[in-house]
Design an enzyme around this catalytic site. Sequence first.
Site, PDB file in Angstrom:
ATOM      1  N   LYS A  11      -0.164  -2.024  16.874  1.00  0.00           N
ATOM      2  CA  LYS A  11       0.442  -2.139  17.925  1.00  0.00           C
ATOM      3  C   LYS A  11      -0.243  -1.590  19.234  1.00  0.00           C
ATOM      4  O   LYS A  11      -1.190  -0.498  18.888  1.00  0.00           O
ATOM      5  CB  LYS A  11       1.745  -1.479  17.693  1.00  0.00           C
ATOM      6  CG  LYS A  11       2.612  -2.379  16.491  1.00  0.00           C
ATOM      7  CD  LYS A  11       4.100  -1.527  16.551  1.00  0.00           C
ATOM      8  CE  LYS A  11       4.970  -2.114  15.297  1.00  0.00           C
ATOM      9  NZ  LYS A  11       6.245  -1.524  15.236  1.00  0.00           N
ATOM     10  N   TYR A  51      10.313 -11.035  16.858  1.00  0.00           N
ATOM     11  CA  TYR A  51      11.258  -9.868  16.521  1.00  0.00           C
ATOM     12  C   TYR A  51      12.631 -10.322  16.716  1.00  0.00           C
ATOM     13  O   TYR A  51      14.019  -9.741  17.230  1.00  0.00           O
ATOM     14  CB  TYR A  51      11.213  -8.822  17.535  1.00  0.00           C
ATOM     15  CG  TYR A  51      10.320  -7.529  17.148  1.00  0.00           C
ATOM     16  CD1 TYR A  51      10.189  -7.054  15.877  1.00  0.00           C
ATOM     17  CD2 TYR A  51       9.350  -7.227  17.916  1.00  0.00           C
ATOM     18  CE1 TYR A  51       9.262  -6.147  15.337  1.00  0.00           C
ATOM     19  CE2 TYR A  51       8.210  -6.248  17.603  1.00  0.00           C
ATOM     20  CZ  TYR A  51       8.303  -5.895  16.381  1.00  0.00           C
ATOM     21  OH  TYR A  51       7.351  -4.899  15.839  1.00  0.00           O
ATOM     22  N   PHE A  59      17.637  -1.187  21.099  1.00  0.00           N
ATOM     23  CA  PHE A  59      16.397  -0.887  21.169  1.00  0.00           C
ATOM     24  C   PHE A  59      15.525  -2.306  21.563  1.00  0.00           C
ATOM     25  O   PHE A  59      14.157  -2.253  21.713  1.00  0.00           O
ATOM     26  CB  PHE A  59      15.492  -0.190  20.377  1.00  0.00           C
ATOM     27  CG  PHE A  59      15.944  -0.881  18.977  1.00  0.00           C
ATOM     28  CD1 PHE A  59      14.731  -1.616  18.504  1.00  0.00           C
ATOM     29  CD2 PHE A  59      16.837  -0.445  17.841  1.00  0.00           C
ATOM     30  CE1 PHE A  59      15.119  -2.432  17.265  1.00  0.00           C
ATOM     31  CE2 PHE A  59      16.967  -1.063  16.945  1.00  0.00           C
ATOM     32  CZ  PHE A  59      15.836  -2.018  16.474  1.00  0.00           C
ATOM     33  N   ARG A  94       3.777  -1.925   2.608  1.00  0.00           N
ATOM     34  CA  ARG A  94       4.901  -1.109   3.438  1.00  0.00           C
ATOM     35  C   ARG A  94       4.873   0.338   2.917  1.00  0.00           C
ATOM     36  O   ARG A  94       5.012   0.973   3.819  1.00  0.00           O
ATOM     37  CB  ARG A  94       6.193  -1.816   3.185  1.00  0.00           C
ATOM     38  CG  ARG A  94       6.512  -3.257   3.768  1.00  0.00           C
ATOM     39  CD  ARG A  94       6.845  -3.009   5.310  1.00  0.00           C
ATOM     40  NE  ARG A  94       8.071  -2.353   5.366  1.00  0.00           N
ATOM     41  CZ  ARG A  94       8.822  -2.645   6.633  1.00  0.00           C
ATOM     42  NH1 ARG A  94       8.296  -3.061   7.688  1.00  0.00           N
ATOM     43  NH2 ARG A  94      10.140  -2.024   6.513  1.00  0.00           N
ATOM     44  N   ARG A 111       2.377   5.732   9.633  1.00  0.00           N
ATOM     45  CA  ARG A 111       3.417   5.986  10.503  1.00  0.00           C
ATOM     46  C   ARG A 111       3.799   7.398  10.319  1.00  0.00           C
ATOM     47  O   ARG A 111       3.926   8.055  11.584  1.00  0.00           O
ATOM     48  CB  ARG A 111       4.667   5.276  10.323  1.00  0.00           C
ATOM     49  CG  ARG A 111       4.624   3.713  10.654  1.00  0.00           C
ATOM     50  CD  ARG A 111       5.720   2.814  10.207  1.00  0.00           C
ATOM     51  NE  ARG A 111       5.629   1.182  10.825  1.00  0.00           N
ATOM     52  CZ  ARG A 111       6.664   0.673  10.602  1.00  0.00           C
ATOM     53  NH1 ARG A 111       7.362   0.822   9.518  1.00  0.00           N
ATOM     54  NH2 ARG A 111       6.548  -0.680  10.946  1.00  0.00           N
ATOM     55  N   ASN A 125       5.269   3.432  16.365  1.00  0.00           N
ATOM     56  CA  ASN A 125       4.961   3.765  14.970  1.00  0.00           C
ATOM     57  C   ASN A 125       3.700   3.106  14.501  1.00  0.00           C
ATOM     58  O   ASN A 125       3.400   2.697  13.461  1.00  0.00           O
ATOM     59  CB  ASN A 125       6.201   3.449  14.173  1.00  0.00           C
ATOM     60  CG  ASN A 125       6.682   2.053  14.156  1.00  0.00           C
ATOM     61  OD1 ASN A 125       5.896   1.261  14.758  1.00  0.00           O
ATOM     62  ND2 ASN A 125       7.887   1.648  13.507  1.00  0.00           N
ATOM     63  N   HIS A 128       2.792  -2.455  12.618  1.00  0.00           N
ATOM     64  CA  HIS A 128       3.717  -3.628  12.000  1.00  0.00           C
ATOM     65  C   HIS A 128       3.366  -4.127  10.469  1.00  0.00           C
ATOM     66  O   HIS A 128       2.188  -4.361  10.338  1.00  0.00           O
ATOM     67  CB  HIS A 128       4.072  -4.636  12.725  1.00  0.00           C
ATOM     68  CG  HIS A 128       4.911  -5.725  12.105  1.00  0.00           C
ATOM     69  ND1 HIS A 128       6.314  -5.480  12.120  1.00  0.00           N
ATOM     70  CD2 HIS A 128       4.672  -6.899  11.404  1.00  0.00           C
ATOM     71  CE1 HIS A 128       6.972  -6.871  11.517  1.00  0.00           C
ATOM     72  NE2 HIS A 128       5.863  -7.626  11.134  1.00  0.00           N
ATOM     73  N   GLU A 139       6.140 -15.027   9.771  1.00  0.00           N
ATOM     74  CA  GLU A 139       5.317 -14.317  10.752  1.00  0.00           C
ATOM     75  C   GLU A 139       4.076 -14.675  10.634  1.00  0.00           C
ATOM     76  O   GLU A 139       3.327 -14.719  11.666  1.00  0.00           O
ATOM     77  CB  GLU A 139       5.391 -12.872  10.483  1.00  0.00           C
ATOM     78  CG  GLU A 139       6.473 -12.079  10.875  1.00  0.00           C
ATOM     79  CD  GLU A 139       7.010 -10.667  10.346  1.00  0.00           C
ATOM     80  OE1 GLU A 139       5.642 -10.117   9.701  1.00  0.00           O
ATOM     81  OE2 GLU A 139       8.019 -10.108  10.335  1.00  0.00           O
TER      82      GLU A 139
HETATM   83  P1  TYD Z   1      12.539  -3.006  12.253  1.00  0.00           P
HETATM   84  O1  TYD Z   1      12.376  -4.736  11.812  1.00  0.00           O
HETATM   85  O2  TYD Z   1      13.895  -2.559  11.805  1.00  0.00           O
HETATM   86  O3  TYD Z   1      11.438  -2.110  11.457  1.00  0.00           O
HETATM   87  P2  TYD Z   1       9.963  -2.384  10.792  1.00  0.00           P
HETATM   88  O4  TYD Z   1       9.055  -2.428  11.933  1.00  0.00           O
HETATM   89  O5  TYD Z   1       9.785  -1.209   9.965  1.00  0.00           O
HETATM   90  O6  TYD Z   1       9.857  -3.631   9.967  1.00  0.00           O
HETATM   91  O7  TYD Z   1      12.272  -2.481  13.762  1.00  0.00           O
HETATM   92  C1  TYD Z   1      11.055  -3.444  14.424  1.00  0.00           C
HETATM   93  C2  TYD Z   1      10.584  -2.003  15.265  1.00  0.00           C
HETATM   94  O8  TYD Z   1      11.475  -1.712  16.456  1.00  0.00           O
HETATM   95  C3  TYD Z   1       9.935  -0.862  14.657  1.00  0.00           C
HETATM   96  O9  TYD Z   1       8.945  -0.934  13.916  1.00  0.00           O
HETATM   97  C4  TYD Z   1      10.371   0.024  15.732  1.00  0.00           C
HETATM   98  C5  TYD Z   1      11.419  -0.455  16.509  1.00  0.00           C
HETATM   99  N1  TYD Z   1      12.607   0.205  16.408  1.00  0.00           N
HETATM  100  C6  TYD Z   1      12.865   1.132  17.758  1.00  0.00           C
HETATM  101  O10 TYD Z   1      12.185   1.512  18.475  1.00  0.00           O
HETATM  102  N2  TYD Z   1      14.074   1.795  17.292  1.00  0.00           N
HETATM  103  C7  TYD Z   1      14.893   1.718  16.193  1.00  0.00           C
HETATM  104  O11 TYD Z   1      15.994   2.522  16.121  1.00  0.00           O
HETATM  105  C8  TYD Z   1      14.480   0.878  15.054  1.00  0.00           C
HETATM  106  C9  TYD Z   1      15.299   0.702  13.876  1.00  0.00           C
HETATM  107  C10 TYD Z   1      13.358   0.244  15.392  1.00  0.00           C
END
Ligand code: TYD
Length: 151
Positions: A11, A51, A59, A94, A111, A125, A128, A139
């Site tokens: 990212k 997304y 968020f 993951r 992360r 983080n 992805h 995806e």
């Molecule tokens: P998500 O798909 O829930 O997690 P992942 O990436 O682990 O599959 O969320 C997508 C992205 O959204 C996540 O990587 C970071 C962001 N995010 C936030 O900024 N705040 C939050 O509270 C959550 C749950 C996600």
Amino acid sequence: MAIEKTLILIKPDGISRKLSGLTIDRLDHAGFEMIGAKVVSVSDELAHKHYIELKDEPFFEPLMKFIQGGFHNNYKNKVLALVYQGENAIEEIRKTVGATNPEEADPTTIRGSFGRVATKGHYENVVHASGNAKDAARELALWFKPEELLD
Ligand code: TYD
């Protein structure tokens, strides 16, 4: 166990903090094979489609800005999109990537080592990784053409 393909995105925070090489190193050494790679400028449409399942989350708006480089625009709008393949790759990668919230992620994960919760509250983080087989298929089709994958 099945041989799976999974989508990884480094990212904008990872690009801006020069973490691409380190992320690739960890994924390679976790035993997976890179079968696709390209730098992508993320359009609003691509960000929304990627997304889509999170569109009602509080968020979502900062997430759209973040993934399009809006918080790291000294590096323009850039992500590195990768496809890795291997046995049980979705779940195993993951584990290498770590939990969504970098404060809660195991410190040995990508992360956990390099992510942060931004002062504005969203998670930066670094990477992805597709969450499950259904998301991985969706995806991969969104980010790559079949002929771009050397499997
Ligand atoms: P998500 O798909 O829930 O997690 P992942 O990436 O682990 O599959 O969320 C997508 C992205 O959204 C996540 O990587 C970071 C962001 N995010 C936030 O900024 N705040 C939050 O509270 C959550 C749950 C996600």
